[in-house]
Design a protein around this motif. Structure first.
Motif, PDB file in Angstrom:
ATOM      1  N   LEU A 112       3.421   3.577  -2.247  1.00 38.38           N
ATOM      2  CA  LEU A 112       3.815   3.688  -3.652  1.00 38.38           C
ATOM      3  C   LEU A 112       5.072   4.534  -3.861  1.00 38.38           C
ATOM      4  N   HIS A 113       5.724   4.944  -2.780  1.00 36.81           N
ATOM      5  CA  HIS A 113       6.923   5.789  -2.896  1.00 36.81           C
ATOM      6  C   HIS A 113       8.131   4.934  -3.254  1.00 36.81           C
ATOM      7  N   ASP A 114       8.875   5.356  -4.285  1.00 34.10           N
ATOM      8  CA  ASP A 114      10.037   4.509  -4.637  1.00 34.10           C
ATOM      9  C   ASP A 114      11.326   5.268  -4.937  1.00 34.10           C
ATOM     10  N   ILE A 115      11.317   6.585  -4.778  1.00 24.54           N
ATOM     11  CA  ILE A 115      12.520   7.351  -5.136  1.00 24.54           C
ATOM     12  C   ILE A 115      13.681   6.964  -4.209  1.00 24.54           C
ATOM     13  N   GLY A 116      13.409   6.972  -2.912  1.00 24.44           N
ATOM     14  CA  GLY A 116      14.456   6.620  -1.940  1.00 24.44           C
ATOM     15  C   GLY A 116      14.891   5.170  -2.073  1.00 24.44           C
ATOM     16  N   GLY A 140      13.406   4.708   5.315  1.00 29.48           N
ATOM     17  CA  GLY A 140      12.325   5.526   4.762  1.00 29.48           C
ATOM     18  C   GLY A 140      12.099   6.670   5.731  1.00 29.48           C
ATOM     19  N   THR A 177       3.589   7.045   7.531  1.00 28.83           N
ATOM     20  CA  THR A 177       3.427   6.522   8.899  1.00 28.83           C
ATOM     21  C   THR A 177       2.407   5.385   8.887  1.00 28.83           C
ATOM     22  N   THR A 190       0.807  -1.249   0.000  1.00 24.48           N
ATOM     23  CA  THR A 190       0.000   0.000   0.000  1.00 24.48           C
ATOM     24  C   THR A 190       0.833   1.289   0.000  1.00 24.48           C
ATOM     25  N   ALA A 209      20.808   6.643   1.635  1.00 31.62           N
ATOM     26  CA  ALA A 209      21.291   5.550   0.787  1.00 31.62           C
ATOM     27  C   ALA A 209      22.782   5.267   0.977  1.00 31.62           C
ATOM     28  N   SER A 213      11.408  -0.684   2.597  1.00 26.31           N
ATOM     29  CA  SER A 213      11.232   0.767   2.592  1.00 26.31           C
ATOM     30  C   SER A 213       9.776   1.128   2.876  1.00 26.31           C
TER      31      SER A 213
HETATM   32  C1  B12 Z   1       7.568  12.286  -4.026  1.00 27.13           C
HETATM   33  C2  B12 Z   1       6.470  12.049  -3.023  1.00 27.13           C
HETATM   34  C3  B12 Z   1       5.317  11.398  -3.456  1.00 27.13           C
HETATM   35  C4  B12 Z   1       5.178  10.833  -4.859  1.00 27.13           C
HETATM   36  C5  B12 Z   1       5.929   9.497  -4.927  1.00 27.13           C
HETATM   37  C6  B12 Z   1       6.608   9.289  -6.259  1.00 27.13           C
HETATM   38  C7  B12 Z   1       7.545   8.126  -6.216  1.00 27.13           C
HETATM   39  N1  B12 Z   1       7.732   7.518  -7.385  1.00 27.13           N
HETATM   40  O1  B12 Z   1       8.111   7.768  -5.190  1.00 27.13           O
HETATM   41  C8  B12 Z   1       3.626  10.659  -4.971  1.00 27.13           C
HETATM   42  C9  B12 Z   1       3.031  11.908  -5.585  1.00 27.13           C
HETATM   43  C10 B12 Z   1       3.126   9.444  -5.752  1.00 27.13           C
HETATM   44  C11 B12 Z   1       3.212  10.624  -3.496  1.00 27.13           C
HETATM   45  C12 B12 Z   1       2.010  10.124  -3.064  1.00 27.13           C
HETATM   46  C13 B12 Z   1       1.564  10.204  -1.747  1.00 27.13           C
HETATM   47  N2  B12 Z   1       2.195  10.781  -0.733  1.00 27.13           N
HETATM   48 CO1  B12 Z   1       4.046  11.369  -0.837  1.00 27.13          CO
HETATM   49  N3  B12 Z   1       5.630  12.302  -0.810  1.00 27.13           N
HETATM   50  C14 B12 Z   1       6.592  12.508  -1.669  1.00 27.13           C
HETATM   51  C15 B12 Z   1       7.717  13.414  -1.086  1.00 27.13           C
HETATM   52  C16 B12 Z   1       7.487  14.829  -1.620  1.00 27.13           C
HETATM   53  C17 B12 Z   1       9.135  13.012  -1.373  1.00 27.13           C
HETATM   54  C18 B12 Z   1       9.496  11.571  -1.001  1.00 27.13           C
HETATM   55  C19 B12 Z   1      10.837  11.246  -1.619  1.00 27.13           C
HETATM   56  O2  B12 Z   1      10.928  10.698  -2.699  1.00 27.13           O
HETATM   57  N4  B12 Z   1      11.912  11.674  -0.990  1.00 27.13           N
HETATM   58  C20 B12 Z   1      13.273  11.595  -1.583  1.00 27.13           C
HETATM   59  C21 B12 Z   1      13.980  10.351  -1.164  1.00 27.13           C
HETATM   60  C22 B12 Z   1      15.422  10.399  -1.694  1.00 27.13           C
HETATM   61  O3  B12 Z   1      14.021  10.299   0.237  1.00 27.13           O
HETATM   62  P1  B12 Z   1      13.452   9.045   1.057  1.00 27.13           P
HETATM   63  O4  B12 Z   1      12.322   8.435   0.334  1.00 27.13           O
HETATM   64  O5  B12 Z   1      13.269   9.447   2.475  1.00 27.13           O
HETATM   65  O6  B12 Z   1      14.626   7.967   0.971  1.00 27.13           O
HETATM   66  C23 B12 Z   1      15.866   8.086   1.629  1.00 27.13           C
HETATM   67  C24 B12 Z   1      15.889   7.533   3.062  1.00 27.13           C
HETATM   68  O7  B12 Z   1      14.638   7.574   3.695  1.00 27.13           O
HETATM   69  C25 B12 Z   1      16.476   6.172   2.918  1.00 27.13           C
HETATM   70  N5  B12 Z   1      15.615   5.014   2.617  1.00 27.13           N
HETATM   71  C26 B12 Z   1      14.482   4.939   1.893  1.00 27.13           C
HETATM   72  N6  B12 Z   1      14.087   3.660   1.790  1.00 27.13           N
HETATM   73  C27 B12 Z   1      14.996   2.906   2.444  1.00 27.13           C
HETATM   74  C28 B12 Z   1      15.079   1.526   2.638  1.00 27.13           C
HETATM   75  C29 B12 Z   1      16.123   1.006   3.377  1.00 27.13           C
HETATM   76  C30 B12 Z   1      16.209  -0.474   3.574  1.00 27.13           C
HETATM   77  C31 B12 Z   1      17.083   1.868   3.938  1.00 27.13           C
HETATM   78  C32 B12 Z   1      18.177   1.309   4.780  1.00 27.13           C
HETATM   79  C33 B12 Z   1      17.025   3.251   3.740  1.00 27.13           C
HETATM   80  C34 B12 Z   1      15.971   3.751   2.984  1.00 27.13           C
HETATM   81  O8  B12 Z   1      17.399   6.331   1.857  1.00 27.13           O
HETATM   82  C35 B12 Z   1      16.796   7.156   0.856  1.00 27.13           C
HETATM   83  C36 B12 Z   1      17.851   7.840   0.031  1.00 27.13           C
HETATM   84  O9  B12 Z   1      18.713   8.640   0.776  1.00 27.13           O
HETATM   85  C37 B12 Z   1       7.421  13.312   0.451  1.00 27.13           C
HETATM   86  C38 B12 Z   1       7.799  14.543   1.275  1.00 27.13           C
HETATM   87  C39 B12 Z   1       9.219  14.528   1.727  1.00 27.13           C
HETATM   88  N7  B12 Z   1       9.818  15.673   1.724  1.00 27.13           N
HETATM   89  O10 B12 Z   1       9.766  13.490   2.092  1.00 27.13           O
HETATM   90  C40 B12 Z   1       5.919  13.032   0.457  1.00 27.13           C
HETATM   91  C41 B12 Z   1       5.263  12.224   1.612  1.00 27.13           C
HETATM   92  C42 B12 Z   1       6.125  11.035   1.966  1.00 27.13           C
HETATM   93  N8  B12 Z   1       4.002  11.779   1.040  1.00 27.13           N
HETATM   94  C43 B12 Z   1       3.045  11.857   1.874  1.00 27.13           C
HETATM   95  C44 B12 Z   1       1.697  11.514   1.567  1.00 27.13           C
HETATM   96  C45 B12 Z   1       0.681  11.755   2.672  1.00 27.13           C
HETATM   97  C46 B12 Z   1       1.343  10.960   0.326  1.00 27.13           C
HETATM   98  C47 B12 Z   1      -0.059  10.540  -0.125  1.00 27.13           C
HETATM   99  C48 B12 Z   1      -0.937   9.832   0.912  1.00 27.13           C
HETATM  100  C49 B12 Z   1      -0.699  11.824  -0.651  1.00 27.13           C
HETATM  101  C50 B12 Z   1      -2.136  11.716  -1.048  1.00 27.13           C
HETATM  102  N9  B12 Z   1      -2.968  12.287  -0.211  1.00 27.13           N
HETATM  103  O11 B12 Z   1      -2.414  11.125  -2.074  1.00 27.13           O
HETATM  104  C51 B12 Z   1       0.223   9.654  -1.337  1.00 27.13           C
HETATM  105  C52 B12 Z   1       0.346   8.172  -0.910  1.00 27.13           C
HETATM  106  C53 B12 Z   1       0.543   7.235  -2.040  1.00 27.13           C
HETATM  107  C54 B12 Z   1       0.880   5.865  -1.500  1.00 27.13           C
HETATM  108  N10 B12 Z   1      -0.115   5.022  -1.309  1.00 27.13           N
HETATM  109  O12 B12 Z   1       2.016   5.598  -1.252  1.00 27.13           O
HETATM  110  C55 B12 Z   1       3.496  12.361   3.245  1.00 27.13           C
HETATM  111  C56 B12 Z   1       3.595  11.251   4.272  1.00 27.13           C
HETATM  112  C57 B12 Z   1       3.090  11.710   5.635  1.00 27.13           C
HETATM  113  C58 B12 Z   1       3.238  10.604   6.608  1.00 27.13           C
HETATM  114  N11 B12 Z   1       4.031  10.862   7.620  1.00 27.13           N
HETATM  115  O13 B12 Z   1       2.668   9.560   6.493  1.00 27.13           O
HETATM  116  C59 B12 Z   1       4.800  13.070   2.897  1.00 27.13           C
HETATM  117  C60 B12 Z   1       5.876  13.105   4.023  1.00 27.13           C
HETATM  118  C61 B12 Z   1       4.448  14.531   2.471  1.00 27.13           C
HETATM  119  C62 B12 Z   1       3.856  15.314   3.631  1.00 27.13           C
HETATM  120  N12 B12 Z   1       4.643  16.129   4.296  1.00 27.13           N
HETATM  121  O14 B12 Z   1       2.687  15.225   3.919  1.00 27.13           O
HETATM  122  N13 B12 Z   1       4.165  11.136  -2.721  1.00 27.13           N
END
Ligand code: B12
Length: 209
Positions: free
Chosen positions: A100-104, A176, A150, A98, A196, A146
């Motif tokens: 769908l985030h995959d950038i990280g 994540g 929440t 459930t 990462a 990942s």
């Molecule tokens: C891009 C994004 C989206 C895109 C995703 C596109 C994609 N292909 O991934 C889209 C538009 C689809 C989206 C949808 C939604 N999103 Co969104 N999204 C984001 C956003 C802006 C950036 C996330 C991201 O890519 N970060 C960049 C990467 C590089 O960082 P990262 O993921 O944290 O990964 C790093 C580390 O965490 C770690 N890491 C990650 N995975 C793993 C795994 C392992 C094993 C390890 C060791 C480390 C690790 O390493 C990574 C690289 O350094 C965030 C806000 C934010 N600033 O974070 C919100 C956010 C995550 N989303 C949020 C929400 C609420 C949603 C939606 C529910 C919105 C809606 N109402 O529709 C939907 C949910 C869809 C679903 N079912 O998943 C909230 C989550 C709130 C919460 N605490 O639950 C956030 C925080 C925005 C907010 N402030 O409200 N989203």
């Protein structure tokens, strides 16, 4: 390393063609593929990661930088087979059900390849059974999970629980944005990393311990 500055700048600017060119140049200058990956590609991507955290760059910049990193990796990867980074084993990764985030996740997968793991990427919205099936099929050393919401963190716990029967064969890493070391400990994961680059360092440590 000064010779890699142009490569790093090209990656941070998200210029995939220039990254390819600079990687090629570095190889021709005799720089080792492992050094190009660690001190060039990963180093620049880590800068982007920090800038993203500080709100100095946004998702589109992260995506183009990641794409540029891929382009550079494609040039060096063929040179790595059996090369100096060695084969660290298999790393299975996926984003929980459930979610769908995959950038990280994709960045973590890329870094793992960079340090010598064969990566099996299960994609997004991955149910527990699919993780279990992948462990059966690919016999990985590490499983990475990942979660970015929440609301999907409990799915992460379910996945760790679902892999209980394999814990003597695999290490589990979680990460994540909402995940913390405390949460990782509570659900019984072997490791947590905030980004990462540190995920790749930790994975190498986990397989050598
Ligand atoms: C891009 C994004 C989206 C895109 C995703 C596109 C994609 N292909 O991934 C889209 C538009 C689809 C989206 C949808 C939604 N999103 Co969104 N999204 C984001 C956003 C802006 C950036 C996330 C991201 O890519 N970060 C960049 C990467 C590089 O960082 P990262 O993921 O944290 O990964 C790093 C580390 O965490 C770690 N890491 C990650 N995975 C793993 C795994 C392992 C094993 C390890 C060791 C480390 C690790 O390493 C990574 C690289 O350094 C965030 C806000 C934010 N600033 O974070 C919100 C956010 C995550 N989303 C949020 C929400 C609420 C949603 C939606 C529910 C919105 C809606 N109402 O529709 C939907 C949910 C869809 C679903 N079912 O998943 C909230 C989550 C709130 C919460 N605490 O639950 C956030 C925080 C925005 C907010 N402030 O409200 N989203």
């Amino acid at each position: 390393m000064a010779a890699l500055e142009a490569l790093k700048e090209a990656l941070m600017a998200g210029n995939a063609n220039k990254v390819r060119e600079e990687v090629q140049k570095a190889l021709e200058a005799g720089i080792e593929p492992g050094t190009i990956i660690n001190d060039g590609l990963i180093a620049a991507m880590s800068v982007i990661g920090v800038k993203f955290k500080n709100n100095e760059v946004y998702v589109p910049e992260v995506l183009v930088a990641a794409r540029a990193m891929h382009a550079g990796m494609d040039v060096v990867k063929p040179l790595l087979a059996g090369g100096e980074l060695g084969n660290k084993g298999t790393f299975v990764i996926g984003t929980v059900k459930t979610d769908l985030h995959d950038i990280g996740k994709n960045l973590v997968a890329m870094m793992m390849e960079g340090v010598g793991f064969k990566v099996v990427d299960l994609g997004i919205d991955v149910p527990v059974e699919k993780f279990v099936q992948a462990v059966e099929e690919h016999k990985p050393q590490i499983v990475g999970i990942s979660a970015l919401l929440t609301s999907t963190m409990m799915q992460m716990k379910k996945t760790v629980d679902g892999l209980a029967a394999y814990r003597d064969q695999i290490k589990i890493m979680v990460g994540g944005a909402p995940v913390t070391q405390k949460f990782a400990d509570e659900i019984g994961a072997d490791g947590y990393a905030p980004d990462a680059a540190s995920a790749a360092e930790l994975a190498v440590k986990l397989v050598s311990s």
